[in-house]
Design a protein around this motif. Structure first.
Motif, PDB file in Angstrom:
ATOM      1  N   PRO A   1     152.523  68.764  62.672  1.00 60.43           N
ATOM      2  CA  PRO A   1     152.838  69.634  61.837  1.00 60.43           C
ATOM      3  C   PRO A   1     152.353  69.441  60.507  1.00 60.43           C
ATOM      4  O   PRO A   1     152.419  68.418  59.854  1.00 60.43           O
ATOM      5  N   GLY A   2     151.880  70.510  59.855  1.00 62.18           N
ATOM      6  CA  GLY A   2     151.360  70.422  58.404  1.00 62.18           C
ATOM      7  C   GLY A   2     150.023  71.093  58.206  1.00 62.18           C
ATOM      8  O   GLY A   2     149.477  71.860  58.974  1.00 62.18           O
ATOM      9  N   SER A   3     149.314  70.441  57.231  1.00 60.11           N
ATOM     10  CA  SER A   3     147.997  71.128  56.972  1.00 60.11           C
ATOM     11  C   SER A   3     146.909  71.151  58.058  1.00 60.11           C
ATOM     12  O   SER A   3     146.060  72.021  58.016  1.00 60.11           O
ATOM     13  N   ALA A   4     146.771  70.093  58.953  1.00 57.40           N
ATOM     14  CA  ALA A   4     145.831  69.903  59.770  1.00 57.40           C
ATOM     15  C   ALA A   4     146.125  70.856  60.997  1.00 57.40           C
ATOM     16  O   ALA A   4     145.045  71.738  61.235  1.00 57.40           O
ATOM     17  N   ARG A   5     147.284  71.198  61.301  1.00 55.78           N
ATOM     18  CA  ARG A   5     147.693  72.208  62.301  1.00 55.78           C
ATOM     19  C   ARG A   5     147.431  73.611  61.803  1.00 55.78           C
ATOM     20  O   ARG A   5     146.748  74.386  62.606  1.00 55.78           O
ATOM     21  N   ARG A   6     148.066  73.649  60.708  1.00 54.74           N
ATOM     22  CA  ARG A   6     147.685  74.970  60.073  1.00 54.74           C
ATOM     23  C   ARG A   6     146.452  75.276  59.888  1.00 54.74           C
ATOM     24  O   ARG A   6     145.909  76.376  60.060  1.00 54.74           O
ATOM     25  N   SER A   7     145.513  74.555  59.332  1.00 53.65           N
ATOM     26  CA  SER A   7     143.966  74.719  59.213  1.00 53.65           C
ATOM     27  C   SER A   7     143.207  75.148  60.553  1.00 53.65           C
ATOM     28  O   SER A   7     142.597  76.019  60.628  1.00 53.65           O
ATOM     29  N   PHE A   8     143.754  74.450  61.537  1.00 51.89           N
ATOM     30  CA  PHE A   8     143.383  74.949  62.907  1.00 51.89           C
ATOM     31  C   PHE A   8     143.583  76.156  63.243  1.00 51.89           C
ATOM     32  O   PHE A   8     142.437  76.975  63.892  1.00 51.89           O
TER      33      PHE A   8
END
Length: 492
Positions: free
Chosen positions: A190-197
């Motif tokens: 959870p965080g920026s990487a998942r949201r970016s995807f």
């Protein structure tokens, strides 16, 4: 750094709601429905579409044609040829009824409540614990609209508008999201990487057609995003907030606001625009206003760099267009020097909003062969010294002065000194597109006195040239005397 602290009340994270919008899972759940009218049949069809095990209680003589047809073809619907009683509520997830009289509705309502079952009486809101909205179905994407019973026709109109915005293919993209969701959760924390995807997924859903290779491309994206996850580099997006009216935002600007971790916003950004931001985003006022205590540009640059290096998705939200008198060049240079990715989302600049509100073309072929945007406020707080007044003094050049309130007298005298006629049309607009918008139309000879009378506490825009002659004529046609002030309501 005290100037970087919030200097005005932020809008509420969530304004008051008439009703709580809840999406209730009914797959395999027992739901009871008393009545066999056409209205009951529609509710039954809706419940069956959600996978409910529906029990309908109604005597055969009271069944409408649509209810009878639904009973005949629906294996998940059980019809009981009798009236309802208190025993039907046992084990029910929801209870609905179509009652002719208020007395019957009240009896059903209290019986359901006594059994602890949420209840809805069709077309009798006073006996409803929950309501059905107007639905846009792209399941698993479902949109429901409610006006709290005040204006059902309005809800239907909103639904029609949303229908045109959401492609039918969104249903398939939603289904694909369900397929890959577990893979995403396993590979991306959870965080920026998942949201970016998921943000990239959404962009594809609205711009690409789903094909046989879509799933493989998305799985590749998951791997790529996972390999970058160790990097803490964030992203800064310079976003144009437009002149104030939230409806003038671009779709890309709204998406950027919805994706932000932190929003650094100017003092001129409207509350309505901030309302469109992601609720969880931290909002920080870094406004710069002439004649007021302001944040230093260097401090803003340092803050963007620090936040981005901490892995945050930063939106630098600027009034108007970031690339027009928004000091975007300085911010981009500072970010690029630190190898921080930066994107720019343009906004509607104030001059365009002025032209729209006045119904004036800034480049009308009969009046203007060019248009120029000129700052009325330099680093020193006065007019820039290198303005080519000779070229600006030609009436066929449409000139719009930004931030020219405190320098209006110098603008007037400089144009007159370089040969512009004192009768040249001039328009002054304050807080263009906002609820407190004001406009003044007159001549160049009246400009300084008009701005002094209007005040300079809000954003001032000055338009000069023959292109504004029609605006002056229209202004006079309202019965206003030349040089009067008109207060205008926001468009829409």
């Amino acid at each position: 750094m005290d100037a970087l602290k919030p200097q005005r009340n932020e809008p509420a994270r969530m304004e008051r709601l008439a009703k709580l919008p809840v999406f209730w899972g009914l797959e395999g759940k027992r739901v009871v429905l008393a009545g066999g009218s056409d209205g009951a049949a529609w509710k039954a069809e809706l419940l069956l579409a959600c996978g409910a095990e529906l029990h309908v209680y109604c005597e055969e003589s009271e069944l409408s044609e649509s209810s009878a047809a639904l009973i005949a073809k629906s294996p998940m619907l059980t019809w009981h040829d009798r009236s309802w009683d208190a025993d039907i509520f046992k084990g029910a997830e929801l209870a609905l009824a179509d009652c002719e009289t208020d007395a019957e509705a009240e009896r059903f309502y209290h019986a359901a409540r006594a059994a602890g079952v949420p209840v809805n009486i069709i077309d009798k809101p006073e006996f409803c614990q929950f309501q059905f909205g107007s639905i846009v179905n792209r399941s698993p994407v479902v949109v429901s609209i409610s006006t709290d019973g005040a204006a059902p026709i309005l809800a239907q109109a909103i639904r029609r508008r949303i229908e045109t915005l959401l492609p039918l293919s969104l249903k398939d993209w939603g289904a694909l999201a369900q397929v890959i969701r577990e893979r995403v959760n396993l590979r991306l924390v959870p965080g920026s990487a998942r949201r970016s995807f998921w943000e990239k997924f959404v962009d594809r859903a609205f711009t690409e057609r789903l094909d046989d290779g879509s799933k493989e491309r998305l799985l590749t994206d998951i791997g790529t995003q996972a390999s970058r996850e160790g990097s803490s580099a964030g992203l800064v997006t310079l976003v144009g907030a437009g002149p104030g009216d939230a409806e003038l935002l671009t779709l890309k600007a709204v998406r950027a606001l919805q994706a932000a971790d932190v929003i650094l916003f100017d003092d001129l950004v409207s509350v309505e625009v901030l309302e469109l931001a992601r609720r969880e985003a931290k909002r920080m006022l870094v406004g710069k206003r002439g004649g007021r205590e302001s944040c230093r540009q260097e401090d803003i640059n340092d803050m963007m760099i620090r936040l981005a290096k901490a892995g945050k998705r930063v939106v630098r939200l600027k009034s108007g267009d970031p690339m027009i008198f928004g000091r975007a060049g300085e911010e981009i240079a500072a970010l690029e020097a630190e190898n921080i990715p930066v994107e720019v989302v343009p906004g509607i600049t104030a001059a365009s909003a002025m032209a729209s509100r006045l119904g004036v073309s800034l480049t009308h072929r009969d009046h203007a062969q060019s248009v120029r945007f000129v700052t009325g406020h330099s680093r020193q707080g006065k007019l820039p010294e290198n303005i080519d007044w000779q070229s600006l003094s030609i009436p066929s050049v449409t000139t719009v002065f930004y931030m020219g309130g405190r320098t209006a007298a110098n603008i007037q005298s400089s144009l007159l000194a370089h040969g512009m006629s004192a009768s040249t049309p001039v328009v002054v607009m304050i807080s263009v597109s906002r609820t407190n918008e004001q406009r003044w139309c007159g001549s160049l000879a009246q400009l300084a006195a008009a701005v002094e009378r209007l005040g300079v506490n809000e954003p001032v825009l000055i338009g000069v040239g023959d292109a504004f002659r029609s605006a002056s004529a229209a202004f006079s046609g309202t019965g206003k005397e030349e040089g009067a002030v008109m207060f205008a309501q926001k468009a829409g």
